[in-house]
Write a protein that holds these residues in place. Structure first.
Motif, PDB file in Angstrom:
ATOM      1  N   TYR A 182       4.902  13.495  -2.385  1.00 50.90           N
ATOM      2  CA  TYR A 182       3.484  13.823  -2.297  1.00 50.90           C
ATOM      3  C   TYR A 182       2.720  12.604  -2.764  1.00 50.90           C
ATOM      4  CZ  TYR A 182       4.410  18.652  -1.208  1.00 50.90           C
ATOM      5  OH  TYR A 182       4.817  19.797  -0.572  1.00 50.90           O
ATOM      6  N   ILE A 183       1.665  12.270  -2.028  1.00 47.57           N
ATOM      7  CA  ILE A 183       0.885  11.076  -2.340  1.00 47.57           C
ATOM      8  C   ILE A 183      -0.601  11.401  -2.391  1.00 47.57           C
ATOM      9  CG2 ILE A 183       2.548   9.453  -1.339  1.00 47.57           C
ATOM     10  CD1 ILE A 183       0.705   9.327   1.151  1.00 47.57           C
ATOM     11  N   ALA A 184      -1.340  10.564  -3.098  1.00 51.34           N
ATOM     12  CA  ALA A 184      -2.797  10.545  -3.018  1.00 51.34           C
ATOM     13  C   ALA A 184      -3.135   9.406  -2.066  1.00 51.34           C
ATOM     14  CB  ALA A 184      -3.401  10.285  -4.391  1.00 51.34           C
ATOM     15  N   VAL A 185      -4.149   9.610  -1.230  1.00 50.57           N
ATOM     16  CA  VAL A 185      -4.548   8.588  -0.261  1.00 50.57           C
ATOM     17  C   VAL A 185      -5.900   8.029  -0.687  1.00 50.57           C
ATOM     18  CG1 VAL A 185      -5.071   8.092   2.159  1.00 50.57           C
ATOM     19  CG2 VAL A 185      -3.306   9.781   1.587  1.00 50.57           C
ATOM     20  N   PHE A 186      -5.965   6.701  -0.830  1.00 47.67           N
ATOM     21  CA  PHE A 186      -7.191   5.999  -1.186  1.00 47.67           C
ATOM     22  C   PHE A 186      -7.694   5.225   0.020  1.00 47.67           C
ATOM     23  CE2 PHE A 186      -4.836   6.588  -5.071  1.00 47.67           C
ATOM     24  CZ  PHE A 186      -5.813   6.978  -5.973  1.00 47.67           C
ATOM     25  N   ALA A 194       0.828  -1.208   0.000  1.00 55.35           N
ATOM     26  CA  ALA A 194       0.000   0.000   0.000  1.00 55.35           C
ATOM     27  C   ALA A 194       0.862   1.257   0.000  1.00 55.35           C
ATOM     28  CB  ALA A 194      -0.925   0.009   1.209  1.00 55.35           C
ATOM     29  N   ASP A 195       2.124   1.106   0.352  1.00 54.07           N
ATOM     30  CA  ASP A 195       3.094   2.197   0.412  1.00 54.07           C
ATOM     31  C   ASP A 195       3.876   2.281  -0.905  1.00 54.07           C
ATOM     32  OD1 ASP A 195       4.659   4.220   1.772  1.00 54.07           O
ATOM     33  OD2 ASP A 195       6.225   2.718   2.049  1.00 54.07           O
ATOM     34  N   VAL A 196       3.277   1.872  -1.988  1.00 58.42           N
ATOM     35  CA  VAL A 196       3.888   1.845  -3.321  1.00 58.42           C
ATOM     36  C   VAL A 196       5.219   1.084  -3.252  1.00 58.42           C
ATOM     37  CG1 VAL A 196       4.380   3.193  -5.395  1.00 58.42           C
ATOM     38  CG2 VAL A 196       2.826   4.121  -3.694  1.00 58.42           C
ATOM     39  N   ALA A 197       5.176  -0.045  -2.560  1.00 61.50           N
ATOM     40  CA  ALA A 197       6.316  -0.962  -2.447  1.00 61.50           C
ATOM     41  C   ALA A 197       7.585  -0.282  -1.945  1.00 61.50           C
ATOM     42  CB  ALA A 197       6.568  -1.672  -3.771  1.00 61.50           C
ATOM     43  N   GLY A 198       7.435   0.703  -1.074  1.00 62.11           N
ATOM     44  CA  GLY A 198       8.589   1.351  -0.477  1.00 62.11           C
ATOM     45  C   GLY A 198       9.097   2.579  -1.204  1.00 62.11           C
ATOM     46  N   TYR A 199       8.451   2.987  -2.285  1.00 65.25           N
ATOM     47  CA  TYR A 199       8.900   4.163  -3.031  1.00 65.25           C
ATOM     48  C   TYR A 199       8.450   5.478  -2.408  1.00 65.25           C
ATOM     49  CZ  TYR A 199      10.754   1.235  -6.692  1.00 65.25           C
ATOM     50  OH  TYR A 199      11.496   0.320  -7.385  1.00 65.25           O
ATOM     51  N   VAL A 200       7.501   5.443  -1.481  1.00 66.55           N
ATOM     52  CA  VAL A 200       7.086   6.656  -0.786  1.00 66.55           C
ATOM     53  C   VAL A 200       8.190   7.034   0.198  1.00 66.55           C
ATOM     54  CG1 VAL A 200       5.401   7.626   0.826  1.00 66.55           C
ATOM     55  CG2 VAL A 200       4.636   6.192  -1.076  1.00 66.55           C
ATOM     56  N   GLN A 201       8.688   8.244   0.085  1.00 68.76           N
ATOM     57  CA  GLN A 201       9.802   8.722   0.913  1.00 68.76           C
ATOM     58  C   GLN A 201       9.452  10.083   1.505  1.00 68.76           C
ATOM     59  OE1 GLN A 201      12.665   6.901   1.447  1.00 68.76           O
ATOM     60  NE2 GLN A 201      11.607   5.302   0.306  1.00 68.76           N
ATOM     61  N   PRO A 202      10.160  10.506   2.557  1.00 63.60           N
ATOM     62  CA  PRO A 202       9.935  11.849   3.086  1.00 63.60           C
ATOM     63  C   PRO A 202      10.114  12.890   1.977  1.00 63.60           C
ATOM     64  CG  PRO A 202      11.294  10.589   4.586  1.00 63.60           C
ATOM     65  CD  PRO A 202      11.159   9.760   3.338  1.00 63.60           C
ATOM     66  N   LEU A 212       1.678   7.334  -5.432  1.00 62.50           N
ATOM     67  CA  LEU A 212       2.801   8.270  -5.492  1.00 62.50           C
ATOM     68  C   LEU A 212       2.562   9.260  -6.624  1.00 62.50           C
ATOM     69  CD1 LEU A 212       5.565   8.918  -4.256  1.00 62.50           C
ATOM     70  CD2 LEU A 212       6.577   7.306  -5.865  1.00 62.50           C
ATOM     71  N   LEU A 213       2.678  10.553  -6.318  1.00 64.06           N
ATOM     72  CA  LEU A 213       2.390  11.600  -7.291  1.00 64.06           C
ATOM     73  C   LEU A 213       3.661  12.188  -7.889  1.00 64.06           C
ATOM     74  CD1 LEU A 213      -0.331  13.556  -5.270  1.00 64.06           C
ATOM     75  CD2 LEU A 213      -0.683  11.800  -7.017  1.00 64.06           C
ATOM     76  N   THR A 214       3.523  12.684  -9.109  1.00 65.61           N
ATOM     77  CA  THR A 214       4.577  13.461  -9.755  1.00 65.61           C
ATOM     78  C   THR A 214       4.010  14.856  -9.995  1.00 65.61           C
ATOM     79  OG1 THR A 214       3.885  12.941 -12.005  1.00 65.61           O
ATOM     80  CG2 THR A 214       5.414  11.399 -10.949  1.00 65.61           C
ATOM     81  N   SER A 215       4.824  15.754 -10.521  1.00 63.36           N
ATOM     82  CA  SER A 215       4.339  17.107 -10.791  1.00 63.36           C
ATOM     83  C   SER A 215       3.271  17.115 -11.879  1.00 63.36           C
ATOM     84  CB  SER A 215       5.505  18.017 -11.190  1.00 63.36           C
ATOM     85  OG  SER A 215       6.134  17.505 -12.346  1.00 63.36           O
ATOM     86  N   SER A 216       3.187  16.058 -12.687  1.00 59.04           N
ATOM     87  CA  SER A 216       2.189  16.023 -13.757  1.00 59.04           C
ATOM     88  C   SER A 216       1.059  15.024 -13.497  1.00 59.04           C
ATOM     89  CB  SER A 216       2.875  15.688 -15.087  1.00 59.04           C
ATOM     90  OG  SER A 216       3.465  14.409 -15.012  1.00 59.04           O
ATOM     91  N   SER A 217       0.960  14.507 -12.276  1.00 61.51           N
ATOM     92  CA  SER A 217      -0.123  13.571 -11.959  1.00 61.51           C
ATOM     93  C   SER A 217      -1.466  14.252 -12.109  1.00 61.51           C
ATOM     94  CB  SER A 217       0.020  13.035 -10.534  1.00 61.51           C
ATOM     95  OG  SER A 217       1.169  12.234 -10.418  1.00 61.51           O
ATOM     96  N   GLY A 218      -2.433  13.552 -12.648  1.00 62.19           N
ATOM     97  CA  GLY A 218      -3.756  14.116 -12.897  1.00 62.19           C
ATOM     98  C   GLY A 218      -4.783  13.662 -11.886  1.00 62.19           C
ATOM     99  N   GLN A 219      -4.456  13.685 -10.603  1.00 64.56           N
ATOM    100  CA  GLN A 219      -5.393  13.241  -9.582  1.00 64.56           C
ATOM    101  C   GLN A 219      -6.471  14.294  -9.331  1.00 64.56           C
ATOM    102  OE1 GLN A 219      -2.477  14.541  -8.988  1.00 64.56           O
ATOM    103  NE2 GLN A 219      -2.522  15.751  -7.134  1.00 64.56           N
ATOM    104  N   HIS A 220      -7.613  13.826  -8.859  1.00 65.17           N
ATOM    105  CA  HIS A 220      -8.705  14.708  -8.474  1.00 65.17           C
ATOM    106  C   HIS A 220      -9.545  14.004  -7.424  1.00 65.17           C
ATOM    107  CE1 HIS A 220     -10.413  12.087 -11.559  1.00 65.17           C
ATOM    108  NE2 HIS A 220     -11.553  12.256 -10.939  1.00 65.17           N
TER     109      HIS A 220
END
Length: 173
Positions: free
Chosen positions: A55-59, A44-52, A155-163
């Protein structure tokens, strides 16, 4: 000062440096937010790629007639899959810290098979405690979702299209 603990050999980035007034304990909490820690499984932590600094989206996945429980060593089973929903709880949250817990011990099924979090045979995954910066209303949502549902991160990037979702998504109709 640095916004979080620096490991030996780690490169220092400008974004890691903050004023001493911004630091509470070992982490910097952005103005207008509070630190909230939630525990999730490694997958659920994007296999460890989430770091301090990420920026993340929470589901949140919830429903099924009974409370879903966050356990990383047994398969998640809902009694009625037609009433299980997943929705985006928060579209963008800053990660303040990530602390991995030791891997959980393997669980043996009644057939003697060792099960992991996906119900397949392998070593079990551990849990991760992720501390997030959130305004009070979002912190309340995170705490409730952490206690009553299953949290997953994107895990978000600067171009992620979350809403933000207008409502829950029922995966199986």
């Amino acid at each position: 000062v640095t916004s979080y603990a620096v490991q030996p050999g780690m490169l220092l980035l400008h974004s890691m440096l903050v004023s001493a007034a911004q630091v509470t304990g070992a982490i910097a909490i952005p103005q207008g937010t509070m630190a909230v820690a939630v525990q999730v499984c490694v997958q659920a932590d994007v296999a460890g790629y989430v770091q301090p600094g990420s920026y993340i989206a929470v589901f949140d996945t919830y429903g099924g007639g009974q409370g879903l429980q966050q356990t990383c060593d047994v398969a998640h089973q809902a009694q009625n899959i037609s009433t299980v929903y997943t929705r985006m709880l928060l579209p963008k949250v800053e990660v303040l810290s990530v602390t991995a817990a030791p891997a959980a011990q393997s669980t043996t099924s009644s057939s003697g098979t060792v099960l992991d979090g996906n119900g397949s045979s392998s070593a079990t995954q551990g849990t991760v405690t992720v501390t997030l910066a959130a305004p009070q209303a979002d912190a309340e949502r995170l705490i409730l979702a952490n206690e009553t549902g299953l949290l997953y991160f994107g895990l978000l990037t600067s171009s992620s299209g979350q809403h933000s979702d207008p409502g829950p998504t029922q995966l199986f109709k």
